[in-house]
Structures are given as structure tokens and as C-alpha cells.
Design a protein around this motif. Sequence first.
Motif, mmCIF file in Angstrom:
data_model
loop_
_atom_site.group_PDB
_atom_site.id
_atom_site.type_symbol
_atom_site.label_atom_id
_atom_site.label_comp_id
_atom_site.label_asym_id
_atom_site.label_seq_id
_atom_site.Cartn_x
_atom_site.Cartn_y
_atom_site.Cartn_z
ATOM 1 N N ASP A 249 38.795 43.915 41.027
ATOM 2 C CA ASP A 249 40.097 43.307 40.736
ATOM 3 C C ASP A 249 41.130 43.757 41.753
ATOM 4 O O ASP A 249 41.878 42.953 42.303
ATOM 5 C CB ASP A 249 40.579 43.697 39.329
ATOM 6 N N ARG A 250 41.141 45.101 41.969
ATOM 7 C CA ARG A 250 42.146 45.631 42.903
ATOM 8 C C ARG A 250 41.889 45.122 44.312
ATOM 9 O O ARG A 250 42.800 44.767 45.039
ATOM 10 C CB ARG A 250 42.123 47.165 42.876
ATOM 11 N N LEU A 251 40.601 45.064 44.656
ATOM 12 C CA LEU A 251 40.230 44.584 45.992
ATOM 13 C C LEU A 251 40.667 43.136 46.175
ATOM 14 O O LEU A 251 41.238 42.754 47.199
ATOM 15 C CB LEU A 251 38.721 44.702 46.159
ATOM 16 N N GLU A 252 40.398 42.336 45.124
ATOM 17 C CA GLU A 252 40.758 40.928 45.200
ATOM 18 C C GLU A 252 42.266 40.767 45.370
ATOM 19 O O GLU A 252 42.743 39.983 46.172
ATOM 20 C CB GLU A 252 40.300 40.198 43.931
ATOM 21 N N GLN A 253 42.993 41.581 44.594
ATOM 22 C CA GLN A 253 44.449 41.496 44.652
ATOM 23 C C GLN A 253 44.949 41.885 46.041
ATOM 24 O O GLN A 253 45.812 41.210 46.622
ATOM 25 C CB GLN A 253 45.051 42.414 43.592
ATOM 26 N N ALA A 254 44.375 42.974 46.564
ATOM 27 C CA ALA A 254 44.801 43.438 47.889
ATOM 28 C C ALA A 254 44.513 42.375 48.941
ATOM 29 O O ALA A 254 45.342 42.087 49.804
ATOM 30 C CB ALA A 254 44.082 44.733 48.243
ATOM 31 N N LEU A 255 43.315 41.780 48.813
ATOM 32 C CA LEU A 255 42.933 40.769 49.780
ATOM 33 C C LEU A 255 43.827 39.545 49.653
ATOM 34 O O LEU A 255 44.232 38.942 50.644
ATOM 35 C CB LEU A 255 41.475 40.375 49.552
ATOM 36 N N HIS A 256 44.136 39.216 48.389
ATOM 37 C CA HIS A 256 45.006 38.068 48.152
ATOM 38 C C HIS A 256 46.380 38.305 48.768
ATOM 39 O O HIS A 256 46.944 37.435 49.429
ATOM 40 C CB HIS A 256 45.132 37.816 46.652
ATOM 41 N N GLN A 257 46.907 39.531 48.565
ATOM 42 C CA GLN A 257 48.214 39.868 49.135
ATOM 43 C C GLN A 257 48.175 39.773 50.658
ATOM 44 O O GLN A 257 49.102 39.272 51.284
ATOM 45 C CB GLN A 257 48.614 41.285 48.732
ATOM 46 N N GLN A 258 47.053 40.272 51.203
ATOM 47 C CA GLN A 258 46.897 40.240 52.653
ATOM 48 C C GLN A 258 46.896 38.804 53.160
ATOM 49 O O GLN A 258 47.579 38.461 54.120
ATOM 50 C CB GLN A 258 45.584 40.947 53.018
ATOM 51 N N THR A 259 46.110 37.947 52.455
ATOM 52 C CA THR A 259 46.029 36.547 52.844
ATOM 53 C C THR A 259 47.391 35.881 52.738
ATOM 54 O O THR A 259 47.822 35.138 53.622
ATOM 55 C CB THR A 259 45.033 35.805 51.922
ATOM 56 N N GLN A 260 48.057 36.177 51.620
ATOM 57 C CA GLN A 260 49.370 35.600 51.376
ATOM 58 C C GLN A 260 50.338 36.031 52.486
ATOM 59 O O GLN A 260 51.109 35.230 53.020
ATOM 60 C CB GLN A 260 49.892 36.067 50.007
ATOM 61 N N GLY B 7 29.827 49.044 35.107
ATOM 62 C CA GLY B 7 30.222 47.672 35.431
ATOM 63 C C GLY B 7 31.716 47.476 35.317
ATOM 64 O O GLY B 7 32.336 46.858 36.173
ATOM 65 N N LYS B 8 32.291 48.059 34.258
ATOM 66 C CA LYS B 8 33.742 47.899 34.070
ATOM 67 C C LYS B 8 34.517 48.586 35.186
ATOM 68 O O LYS B 8 35.501 48.051 35.692
ATOM 69 C CB LYS B 8 34.162 48.455 32.707
ATOM 70 N N VAL B 9 34.036 49.775 35.554
ATOM 71 C CA VAL B 9 34.702 50.502 36.645
ATOM 72 C C VAL B 9 34.646 49.677 37.925
ATOM 73 O O VAL B 9 35.649 49.502 38.620
ATOM 74 C CB VAL B 9 34.026 51.877 36.868
ATOM 75 N N LEU B 10 33.437 49.123 38.193
ATOM 76 C CA LEU B 10 33.288 48.307 39.410
ATOM 77 C C LEU B 10 34.169 47.063 39.334
ATOM 78 O O LEU B 10 34.808 46.689 40.303
ATOM 79 C CB LEU B 10 31.820 47.910 39.596
#
Lengths: 217, 444
Positions: free
Chosen positions: B210-221, B202-205
Amino acid sequence: MRILIVEDEPDLIDALSRTLREEGYAVDTAEDGEEGLYKAKTWDYDAILLDIMLPKLDGLGLLEELRKSKATPVLLLTARDTVDDRVQGLDSGADDYLVKPFELSELLARLRALIRRSTGTASPQINIGEVTIDTASKSILKEGEEVNLTAREYALVEMLALNRGKLVTRTTLYEHLFDENEDSLSNLMDVYVSNVRKKLGKDFITTKRGQGYLISV
Amino acid sequence: MALVGLGGSLFWIIESTTWDEVDTELTGVAQAITSTIHPPRRSSGGRRPPPPTPIPRTYRRRIDNGELYYLIWDRDQNIVEKVNTEQKFVYPKDRESIQTDTPFKIQKEIEREIIIRGPRARLILVGRNIEKEKKALDQLKFNIISIGVGILTLGLLGGWWISRRVTRPIDSMSQTAEEISGFQFDQRIETKTAGPELARLGKVLNAAFDRLEQALHQQTQFTADASHELRTPLSVILTQVESSLKRVRTEEEYQQTLEACQRAALRMNALVNDLLMLARSDVKQLQLQKQEVDLKELILEVLQLLEPLIQEKNAKIDFDSDSLRIEIDPKRFLQVLTNLVQNALIHNPEGLSIKIYLTQLESSAKITVSDDGVGIPDEERSKIFDRFQRVDQARNRKTGGSGLGLAITKSIVEAHGGEIACLPHAPKGTTFEVSVPSIKNNTE
């Protein structure tokens, strides 16, 4: 009606101020947030068009500072269009929000609505005896016939009509009808008042000598 | 299955033991009866047969009570004696197989009987009622089945419970993962209630999310920033044109409108080119046309290009270097160097000095551009290579910058396999260090 445009894009300021002047507004401009805040605090504008991304002080910072002392209607103009941006803008004290690029006709309509609301008038039409003032089309009818007024004359009538029953001082009229670049010659106002009386009737505007003018209820 | 087998064998063992006991008892009685029978008298002398012994008392009593019954056939199949029973008996067909020691067993509905062979070819049948035993065995069978069913139910329930315990965290993980795949990025897998192995998974996932969210956030931004940057010149064009068309204008006014539109369009064009270039470098499609270039010449070219700005800013340029030949794409690298020097000029007050020097390292060439200007705050320095990142939001607007300059600079350097770093310059100002690997023998 006097408007302040705070916007750092010179070509946008040019087009906006030209159009607003043609619509009978007196227009002041500021190219950064600090200048904008200074002007907004110094004069009683009827409305402010405010960009968010500004040098020195951004639009939201300006708004926050301005709201500490003044309730001038503010229309935010910005290229940021997410719901969060809109919410943040309105919550910072803006009265309306328009996303760039916008159509001038919509901007003008929103501006009219903003000014109308701020004076407590809900309808775009004001009836004074035989005279009907349509603030949407900026036209005046007398006994059903359209009367030709210059933009400045119309602005004078609208200003007095929106403050019907209240005395409007000469200083206030000057502040709202002329922008910062015009020499406010004291007899210019008398010329406008006399022209309006010729077109709409001698008793349409009452003079309170040494104080100002008013349109009776 | 094992449970059924176990219950079955248990029952079978107990049942056969019970019947063995009954048979042993019956056989004992039969043998006791046998010994009461007189042996055949031997005509030809010999030893006298032993005298018949009476039936032991315990058996005698049971026979007298009617618990046991018996029957004796003589060799002519006649019933010689019949005690305690009214049943009809059939003489056993297979007489020869019946011996004294091995009783012939008969199981009837409610009786069990045995037959043994006695003296003078007599057959002795002993039997008794076995209702009591049958009842006990039926009871036992019922008990075994009940216990079996009980154990089975318990097992199933327990298994279900255990599997629930094991699968619940997995279920919740899948559910969370599904929600996240539906773009609800605020969800995370609950790791507290899961076992240690699952918690680790679970922690690994979660870290991956987290990284996915950040990447997506950067993309959106990035998309939001890009559209914001495009909208500003677009609104200039639209407003200028709409205002112009409201009434008939003078020739001069039309000229001004067109010029404003041109400026806006050029800005959009530059921005679109920048975005395209970044997009290409993102998918590693930045085409480099490498050739051997003298970095010294390249820098002199940059300084010449920027001469008007240098004069305007009254800047002092300190550059004196030997030739340093290196294989790069000269056009792209000109952009990198122009960007760095131009940034130093634009973002600093008049009268600054800029120092540029080249260093040949073992396997790379290093270009250093330092200024003694206002410097960049520590917290901003890590972000300056990000897209649309500006230290002062609007200062760039006058210079026409889109906020992509350093992002592009970095992508070009990285496409060359090099690195770029931004460091504070002592006592004040900023230093940019660009290093590019040098494959050939570069020094002259």
C-alpha cells in the motif's frame, strides 16, 4: 467561421488568435471558465478551443455545463496527456483533444476537420458547378483556375457552401464572420457578397431579400 | 527406512517364534522317542535303569498319521529305525555337539528336523513337513509388505497434501509479489485462506505494498504535474514562434513575440530551479550556509522586498519585535519568510492585516505569520505543503507561482531541523508557525 478561445495564458491567446484571424476566422477570447461559458452559451460558435486548467471554472466543468444546451464542437487544449485525461476529456463531451505543446499546423487541421464534421461534410472539397472549394487549403478554383479571395470573402463562401441549399440569415453570417470587437456595419456584408459575385459569377450567391443569402444545390 | 525396519523385525520375530514352536514340538517328540530306548545294561551291578516309557498318545497319533517322521542312528552310524520317511539322511558330522537338551536344528526346503542325543550314543532325528508354516509366513510377508507400501503411499500423499496446504498461500504470495514487482499495483495478497501466521505476514506485506503504491502514485503524479507545468510555457514559446514565422512581421510584432518567449523561458527557468531544489532536499543534499543572523533584521528585509505588493494590496503589517539571533542559512530563510508573507498577500483580498511575531522558546525560535484573510478549508490545509497543490488551481498563474512554494518552504525548514505548521487563525484567516532549533544563547 467564428471561434472562441478559452485559455488563461495571455501569450498563448495572442499567438493563437493572431494565427486564426490570419486564417480567416473571427476570434473571440475568454481568460477564465465563467467568461468562457457565458460567451459559449451566448453565441453560436463554429468551434471552441478550450483549455482544461482555468480559473473560476475549469474546462471540463464548462464543457459539462455547455453540453446541457449546446453541441458546439469543442477541441480541448491541455498539457495533461495521460490516457485517463484524454478519456475523461472526450467523455465530458469534447469532440477532439490536443496535447500542449502542439504545432499550429496540426491545430488548424483539426479545427478544420472539426468544423467540417459538424456541418455534415466529410470531404474537404466542395464542388458547386464550376467552382471547387478546398477547405483544407482554404482556396477556391473556378474552371480549374485559382481565384484570389480575401480571408473574409473566403469565409463567406465557405459558410454558405457548408450550408448549401439552406438559407443563411444575415444575422447568422454576421455572427460567424465577425468577432465581438468588430462593429457589424450592416452594409459590410453587401460589399463582401458583391465582391464574391464579381469573382465567382453573378448567380453564385442568391439573395433572399430581407432574409439572407444561399448557394443553390 | 523406519517402516522397512519395523516390517522386517516384525516378520523376523514372527518367523523365529514359529520355528521355535515347531522345534519345541519336534524336541518333545524326540525326547518321547528317547525314553522308549532301553538304557545300556550295566555290567557292574548298580541301580536298575528305569523301564522305558511309551510315546504319549498325542505324539503317537501324529506319528501314525504320518505327520511326523523319525530316524534313529546307533553309535556305529547305522540306521536302526526309520519311520514315515523315504528320504536319505546323512549322519551328522559334528556328533559331539549334539546333546540331549540342545537339539541340533536342520532347515530343509519343505521340512524341519531336529537331532538329539539319546541313550547308548544313539542319535534321534525327528522331522516334519513345514509347508503349511512356510505358506503362512509367505502370506504374512506379503501382508507386511503390502501394508508397508500402503502406509508409505498414504504417507507420501498425505505429506504432499499437507505441504501443498502449507505452500499454497506462500506460492500465491510469491505470485502476487511477482505481479506487483511487475508494476501491477492493484494486486494484493489473499490473506483469508492462509493460516494465521501467514495471514499476518500477508497483511504486513500488503501494508508495505500500500505504502509503495502510494509513494509510486505520488511520484507519478509529481512527474505528471512537473511536465504539465513545463509544457504550458513551452507551448507558449512554440505557438508564438510558429505563428510569427508564418509570414513576414513588423519589427514591433517580432519584439512582442520575443518578449512572450522570454516570459515563458523565465517561468520555465524558475520552475526548473524549484524542481532541482526539491530534488536536492529529497536526497538530503540541500547545502546550507549557516551563520548567525538576527531574525528581526531578516523579517524587515522581507517586508522591504515585498513593499510594492503590500502597497498594492493596501495591507496592514503588524511587526514589532526584539532582536532574536539564530544560526540559519539567511538566503534560504529569506525565501521561507518571503514565501509566507507573499502567500498571505496574494491569496487574500485587499486591506488585510498581517501579524508577524517572534518567540524565543527554551530550545527553539518560533516565527508566527498570521493573516485575517479568507483562510484555508480544513480538508485543504493538510495538503498545502504537497507539491503542485493549490487551493485555487489557476490563481497562481498570474503571480507566476508554480505550486511548489510551500513544498520548498517546508523542505528548507526541515533541512534546518525545524518544523512548519499551518493552523486556522481566529476568528478568520490563516496562521503559519515556523520553529527552528536554536543551539546558541540567542537573546541579547
